[in-house]
Design a protein around this motif. Structure first.
Motif: not given
Length: 364
Positions: A139-155
């Protein structure tokens, strides 16, 4: 293996509620969609895992539902089970580490982080849906994406039955993409973000935001500005306002070759003049040139509010990238409008727009 699902299959599970009355129209931001075989609400990650495991064991078709903001679902009776992920816990460490359950309301996560003075996701304010959905399509908006801050996910990995934390680097995150999207290989249970703690935003990258490119501003001020911009575009859901009954930005911004971008600009120049052609939004990105889907839609002959007040579905009166249900629409009517816009843009510019929402029980 054959489908042998009955609601009794889930009897005895803790933190699980089985509902056979709720429809997708009750829970999606478009207020559209028919009735699944059951609507199963899971309030813990463990409940999600056990429900999905039992459904897989009986070869039952199922769909994970978070906030319902990214779904276009067919009308009528649907041969699937909706699994509502409702683990909503959010923890914020003093070091800026944020952990959120997949069922947490995403804007609540943003609000809590901003209140603590944590920076990095303030430009993602007002985006509807759940925290668990954010890494799936980056997900992203206004020049930012979640990938900029995401460290890990629990799956929960369906093939192995394992539950594990996976580094963000393994998700192949790109523009509106991860290797979780459309694959169904895993279910997101929690996410983890690393934010800054100095009270300042991420460097600003979007022209509509006040301030110079690269500037960092107070996170609270940036959040309020983003929310204001989204409200002006009808992109903050209001149950009383049909102009917001949408799936947000319906089409992704197309990435094309430089040659195609030049061809589009030349077409606009010939049809609308130099000023409009020179203002055409175009950004160099990995893989080519990103164009504005909203800009293309308008120049292809689809203004805000199209096709008019008598239509049960129409483009938002505030933003051409939102397709809205005016209160009495069907899913097929929405799909037909989406196809009309896609075909029109192809006809005028030779560029095919790709929808952002997930389509359930129907084809685009």
């Amino acid at each position: 293996m054959t489908d042998s699902f009955t609601p009794q299959l889930l009897d005895g599970l803790d933190n699980v509620t089985v509902d056979t009355h709720t429809t997708f129209a009750d829970v999606t931001s478009l207020r559209l969609g028919g009735r699944p075989r059951a609507f199963v609400r899971c309030s813990t990650p463990e409940a999600v895992v056990e429900v999905v495991r039992r459904l897989d064991d009986t070869a039952t078709s199922w769909l994970i539902v978070g906030g319902g903001s990214n779904l276009v679902v067919a009308d009528g009776e649907l041969d699937l089970v909706a699994v509502a992920v409702e683990n909503k816990e959010v923890s914020l460490g003093d070091d800026g580490l944020v952990r959120a359950g997949a069922g947490a309301v995403w804007d609540d996560v943003v609000a809590a982080a901003v209140e603590r003075g944590f920076g990095g996701i303030e430009c993602l304010s007002g985006i509807p849906g759940s925290a668990g959905a954010t890494p799936v399509q980056n997900v992203g908006a206004y020049g930012t994406e979640i990938s900029d801050v995401l460290t890990r996910v629990r799956l929960y990995e369906r093939a192995t039955g394992e539950t594990r934390w996976v580094p963000a680097s393994e998700l192949e995150l790109a523009y509106r993409y991860s290797n979780l999207k459309f694959t169904g290989r895993a279910v997101v249970l929690e996410i983890e973000l690393q934010l800054t703690t100095d009270g300042l935003s991420a460097p600003l990258r979007f022209g509509q935001l006040a301030g110079k490119t690269g500037e960092r501003r107070d996170v609270r001020a940036v959040r309020e500005e983003v929310l204001g911009l989204r409200r002006k575009k009808g992109m903050v859901l209001d149950p009383a306002e049909h102009d917001t009954w949408s799936a947000g930005s319906f089409f992704t911004n197309p990435i094309v070759s430089a040659e195609v971008a030049d061809r589009v600009r030349d077409s606009v120049r010939a049809d609308r003049g130099d000023d409009d052609a020179d203002r055409m939004p175009a950004w160099e990105v990995a893989g080519g040139i990103k164009l504005s889907a909203a800009w293309l839609i308008e120049r292809a002959g689809f203004p805000r509010g199209y096709p008019g007040k008598r239509s049960p579905v129409r483009l938002s009166t505030k933003h051409t990238l939102a397709l809205t249900n005016r209160g009495s629409a069907t899913s097929e009517e929405l799909a037909n409008l989406a196809r009309t816009i896609r075909n029109g843009v192809v006809s005028v510019f030779g560029v095919e727009l790709v929808p952002e929402p997930v389509w359930i029980g129907m084809e685009f």
